[in-house]
Design an enzyme around this catalytic site. Structure first.
Site, mmCIF file in Angstrom:
data_model
loop_
_atom_site.group_PDB
_atom_site.id
_atom_site.type_symbol
_atom_site.label_atom_id
_atom_site.label_comp_id
_atom_site.label_asym_id
_atom_site.label_seq_id
_atom_site.Cartn_x
_atom_site.Cartn_y
_atom_site.Cartn_z
ATOM 1 N N SER A 13 0.807 -1.260 0.010
ATOM 2 C CA SER A 13 0.017 -0.225 0.137
ATOM 3 C C SER A 13 1.023 1.111 -0.060
ATOM 4 C CB SER A 13 -0.731 0.192 1.021
ATOM 5 O OG SER A 13 -1.865 -0.895 1.375
ATOM 6 N N HIS B 294 -4.304 -0.148 -4.480
ATOM 7 C CA HIS B 294 -3.546 -1.381 -5.385
ATOM 8 C C HIS B 294 -4.283 -1.203 -6.834
ATOM 9 C CE1 HIS B 294 -1.828 -3.214 -1.628
ATOM 10 N NE2 HIS B 294 -2.975 -2.610 -0.990
ATOM 11 N N HIS C 179 -5.227 -9.878 -0.607
ATOM 12 C CA HIS C 179 -5.086 -9.808 0.844
ATOM 13 C C HIS C 179 -6.320 -10.781 1.481
ATOM 14 C CE1 HIS C 179 -3.785 -5.831 0.019
ATOM 15 N NE2 HIS C 179 -2.950 -6.216 1.145
ATOM 16 N N TYR D 272 -8.211 -10.455 3.947
ATOM 17 C CA TYR D 272 -9.397 -9.575 4.143
ATOM 18 C C TYR D 272 -10.171 -9.452 3.350
ATOM 19 C CZ TYR D 272 -6.427 -5.542 2.872
ATOM 20 O OH TYR D 272 -5.913 -4.577 2.334
ATOM 21 N N GLU D 273 -9.759 -9.479 2.249
ATOM 22 C CA GLU D 273 -10.913 -9.228 0.824
ATOM 23 C C GLU D 273 -11.770 -10.388 0.783
ATOM 24 O OE1 GLU D 273 -8.763 -7.244 -2.647
ATOM 25 O OE2 GLU D 273 -7.035 -8.057 -1.338
ATOM 26 N N ALA E 164 2.879 -1.983 4.104
ATOM 27 C CA ALA E 164 2.607 -0.961 5.037
ATOM 28 C C ALA E 164 2.366 -1.550 6.246
ATOM 29 C CB ALA E 164 1.519 -0.043 4.483
ATOM 30 N N MET F 112 -1.269 -6.529 7.581
ATOM 31 C CA MET F 112 -2.282 -7.813 6.959
ATOM 32 C C MET F 112 -1.997 -8.395 5.898
ATOM 33 S SD MET F 112 -5.391 -4.910 7.605
ATOM 34 C CE MET F 112 -5.498 -3.873 9.093
ATOM 35 N N SER F 113 -0.697 -8.628 5.642
ATOM 36 C CA SER F 113 -0.018 -9.484 4.449
ATOM 37 C C SER F 113 1.030 -10.108 4.564
ATOM 38 C CB SER F 113 0.027 -8.153 3.422
ATOM 39 O OG SER F 113 1.119 -7.534 3.527
ATOM 40 N N ASN G 9 2.440 4.418 10.357
ATOM 41 C CA ASN G 9 1.791 4.996 11.563
ATOM 42 C C ASN G 9 2.369 4.362 12.927
ATOM 43 O OD1 ASN G 9 -0.093 2.852 10.157
ATOM 44 N ND2 ASN G 9 -0.425 2.617 12.244
ATOM 45 N N HIS H 229 -7.209 4.623 6.499
ATOM 46 C CA HIS H 229 -6.280 3.881 5.015
ATOM 47 C C HIS H 229 -5.458 4.921 4.504
ATOM 48 C CE1 HIS H 229 -5.168 0.990 2.150
ATOM 49 N NE2 HIS H 229 -5.829 1.531 1.299
HETATM 50 N N1 HPA Z 1 -2.134 -2.298 11.770
HETATM 51 C C1 HPA Z 1 -2.415 -3.108 10.730
HETATM 52 N N2 HPA Z 1 -1.862 -3.041 9.309
HETATM 53 C C2 HPA Z 1 -1.484 -1.905 9.047
HETATM 54 C C3 HPA Z 1 -1.135 -0.719 9.954
HETATM 55 C C4 HPA Z 1 -1.616 -1.097 11.418
HETATM 56 O O1 HPA Z 1 -1.386 -0.051 12.271
HETATM 57 N N3 HPA Z 1 -0.746 0.312 9.218
HETATM 58 C C5 HPA Z 1 -0.650 -0.044 7.942
HETATM 59 N N4 HPA Z 1 -1.117 -1.192 7.711
#
Ligand code: HPA
Length: 284
Positions: free
Chosen positions: A43, A74, A96, A98-99, A126, A223-224, A247, A259
């Protein structure tokens, strides 16, 4: 499957990867040389695709076995071209869990990269910073991971050529990590080692979960990547991964997570990330 698609979503094994690889080679045509690496862009990190030279692009929707990527940020393209003069295959976007994708599909692109002859798998993502000293914009070289997705892409019958019980004592190749550090030093990009923890998402974590992850030994959370690296190891590809800390993880700052901020932070470090990966590929 929507009308008009020419493949069945969910075909993710070795024969399906061979079909996808044949399509990609044929689309690239006469200029094809076996790639030195397959690179997946996380991302906000899609800008590396614009640094590719002699580029041949194809939308994911054209690649047999690939579903269409859905997440904002993406682009969902597979690219072939050269970085620092060396042939690479790049995926701008990934699948992903989560999709709603199963782990074998999340890891399927890695099978395809392997079928295309890439000996090295480069993941980027990310991630939220769990280590308290991490600030947005830091780059972390993944030294190891924790799989808290509670899914594994190798569940099911063993595919031909796969290991049944892959060793995971060195998931991120030590020599490739050293090469990445050399590249980082050469282009003056700070790069810190850390442990990546993969969760299913799509929610970001709660502060209590982040404190748990910290105690478990995680430095970053995302998440990947985990299913992909498991697959790479099972089929004998060497893997390396870079996390872009977008972050501070939940509860470690007063900010709420969204996001768009993740994407914007990714873009802010994109230049450094691109120099790093190009220099790495030059040294492969
Ligand atoms: N948590 C999970 N996935 C992420 C985060 C996060 O804080 N930042 C970017 N992808």
């Amino acid at each position: 499957m929507s009308a008009g698609t020419h493949h069945t979503i969910g075909q993710t094994g070795v024969p399906a990867a061979a079909t996808a690889a044949a399509y990609i080679r044929q689309t690239v045509g006469a200029v094809w040389r076996d790639p030195v690496a397959g690179i997946v862009l996380g991302s906000g990190l899609g800008g590396l695709a614009d640094r590719l030279e002699n580029t041949v692009r194809m939308p994911f929707s054209r690649v047999p076995g690939f579903p269409t990527a859905t997440v904002a940020g993406h682009a969902g393209q597979l690219l072939y071209g050269t970085l620092a003069g060396r042939p690479v295959v790049m995926l701008a976007g990934r699948f992903h869990m989560y999709e709603g994708h199963e782990a074998p599909l999340a890891a399927f692109p890695v099978r395809v990269l392997h079928a295309l002859g890439a000996p090295v798998y480069v993941a980027s993502n990310a991630a939220g910073g769990v280590r308290r000293t991490f600030v947005p914009g830091d780059l972390m070289l993944v030294a190891d991971h924790i799989n808290l997705m509670f899914r594994n892409p190798l569940i099911g019958p063993t595919e031909s050529g796969d290991e049944r019980f892959p060793d995971m004592s060195d998931p991120y190749d030590a020599a490739l990590r050293a090469l990445m550090h050399d590249a980082a030093a050469a282009v003056n990009v700070p790069l810190q080692d850390g442990v990546y923890c993969g969760l299913l998402g799509p929610t970001y974590e709660t502060p209590a979960e982040v404190r748990m992850l910290e105690r478990l030994g995680a430095d970053a959370v995302g998440m990947s990547t985990v299913p992909e690296v498991i697959m790479a190891r099972a089929i004998g590809m060497r893997a390396v991964a870079v996390s872009c800390i977008t972050n501070k993880a939940a509860g470690l700052s007063h900010e709420k997570l969204n996001h768009q901020e993740v994407m914007d932070a990714g873009k802010a470090v994109a230049g450094r990330f691109e120099s790093l990966v190009i220099e790495f590929v030059r040294r492969l």
